[in-house]
Design an enzyme around this catalytic site. Structure first.
Site: not given
Ligand SMILES: Cc1cc2nc3c(=O)[nH]c(=O)nc-3n(C[C@H](O)[C@H](O)[C@H](O)COP(=O)(O)OP(=O)(O)OC[C@H]3O[C@@H](n4cnc5c(N)ncnc54)[C@H](O)[C@@H]3O)c2cc1C
Length: 395
Positions: A130-131, A246
């Protein structure tokens, strides 16, 4: 014993364990889905997931005390090679192993590591990220979803967008505003159970009919205080660290020539669709482009492996943005070439008139357009490399 002897002993141990535990029916098969990324596996895949997770070799270098493999980077390299040799692919992955677990290892408390890591290692829980929000993509710190401190819990309201896999996810980690008066030092890193009351997931349907992304809405969601990672209002640095992991995982996942070439044998596609002039490809210009692509892919694979080895020792660095940009460029270039090779067979989207492989090539080509957006856009990564790696001013 010399280090090389140690590695030989480990190689034998790995071979033996794989021989005993990897179902031969799965040799050279790609998993039907990824455990930890929404898939519920069955049969031999489920057995392989359980055995690999139990051994901790789904995350070979993670500490054994949390269920990881506890291997050195060198041993992990030997394991990866041994698995490649017998065509054994790990069915465990997703956000948990790629970025959330590595971040937790860097910044989590002992209790948080014990709480979250074992299920990530076994692929038991599916995490989503949730960014992004409607007004916060590249300028992520502009995020507005507000987690109000209510003493013993946070009360969360707002929304996220482009949340991959949220529909299947058990849990979300993400960045949320906890102080409206301070842009960067008003953000906290939280986890939340996707089954909490007030969480609503709305799939975004793409042209393909698939819905890999979602909007996620929060209405008065109660988030326990124990779900705060790091300190309140100091989550921005944790969020950024996760993004490095990431990019590292995107780059590292391609640290193998075979993988860089994608699931297609580009030379075979060229032979099939362009044809041969004696022992040479009939199209000289395409021959040259294939050679260039393969040289780039090989150099990229070696560099990616070096970055992964360095990251295993000293953590990911901002320089990984270089690799992320190169990966996106190479992937998109290769997909363009494949479409060109297919000629008018590359116009197929669906229907009996096209082979399954042709339709898949077209869809993969379209999907590759996202490579320069996901995990931070190419422009943003270049800005970061200019600022943090090259030390250029004005970026
Ligand atoms: C396949 C895929 C999966 C995703 N999965 C997730 C997920 O699971 N969770 C999640 O939170 N998000 C996810 N995202 C969202 C992704 O992180 C954002 O799309 C990305 O950060 C860009 O934000 P944006 O779309 O708002 O574009 P914007 O930030 O609006 O950018 C638009 C354009 O402007 C350029 N730009 C913006 N600022 C600058 C600048 N300062 N200098 C130069 N150029 C600039 C960008 O490079 C881009 O080309 C995913 C995206 C994709 C494509």
């Amino acid at each position: 014993m010399a280090a090389a002897d140690d590695l030989n002993v480990f190689r034998e141990e790995a071979r033996q364990w794989l021989n005993d535990n990897f179902p031969s029916s799965l040799a050279n098969q790609r998993p039907p889905g990824i455990a930890g990324f929404g898939a519920k596996l069955s049969g031999d895949w489920k057995a392989w997931q359980e055995r690999l997770g139990e051994k901790g070799w789904s995350t070979p270098t993670w500490p054994a005390e949390y269920g990881g493999g506890g291997l050195t980077p060198e041993q992990a390299g030997v394991l990866a090679k041994t698995m490649r040799e017998i065509g054994a692919i790990s069915p465990i992955g997703g956000f948990g192993t790629m970025m959330w677990g590595p971040t937790l290892l860097d910044v989590g408390t002992e209790e948080q590591k014990q709480r979250y890591l074992p299920d990530i290692i076994r692929g038991n829980l599916h995490w989503c990220q949730g960014y992004s929000e409607p007004g916060a993509g590249s300028d992520l710190a502009n995020l507005q979803s507000f987690a109000e401190d209510k003493g013993d819990h946070f009360l969360l309201n707002g929304s996220k967008v482009w949340t991959s896999g949220a529909l299947e996810a058990d849990w979300m980690y993400g960045v949320f505003r906890t102080d409206k008066s301070n842009k960067y030092q008003g953000i906290s890193f939280l986890t939340l159970d996707m089954k909490s009351a007030g969480v609503e997931v709305k799939p975004i349907v793409l042209i393909s009919g698939q819905s890999p992304f979602n909007e996620v809405f929060f209405t008065d969601v109660v988030v326990p205080k124990e779900n705060l990672i790091g300190e309140k209002n100091l989550g921005w640095d944790i969020g950024k660290r996760l993004l490095l992991h990431e990019r590292q995982s995107i780059a590292g996942s391609s640290g193998d020539d075979d993988v860089v070439g994608g699931s297609y044998d580009i030379e075979q596609v060229a032979k099939d669709y362009i044809g041969m002039d004696g022992d040479k490809l009939a199209d000289g210009a395409m021959r040259e482009r294939i050679a260039e692509q393969k040289m780039f892919a090989h150099a990229y694979a070696l560099t990616g492996r070096r970055f992964s080895d360095e990251a295993a020792v000293s953590g990911p660095s901002a320089a990984v943005g270089i690799l992320k940009v190169a990966w996106a460029k190479d992937n998109q270039n290769r997909e363009e070439m494949l479409i060109e090779m297919l000629g008018n067979r590359g116009l197929g989207w669906e229907g009996d008139g096209f082979k399954e492989s042709e339709i898949k090539t077209v869809r993969t080509w379209l999907r590759s357009k996202a490579n320069s957006i996901e995990g931070g856009t190419t422009e943003i990564n270049l800005n970061l490399v200019a600022k943090r790696v090259l030390g250029l001013k004005g970026y």
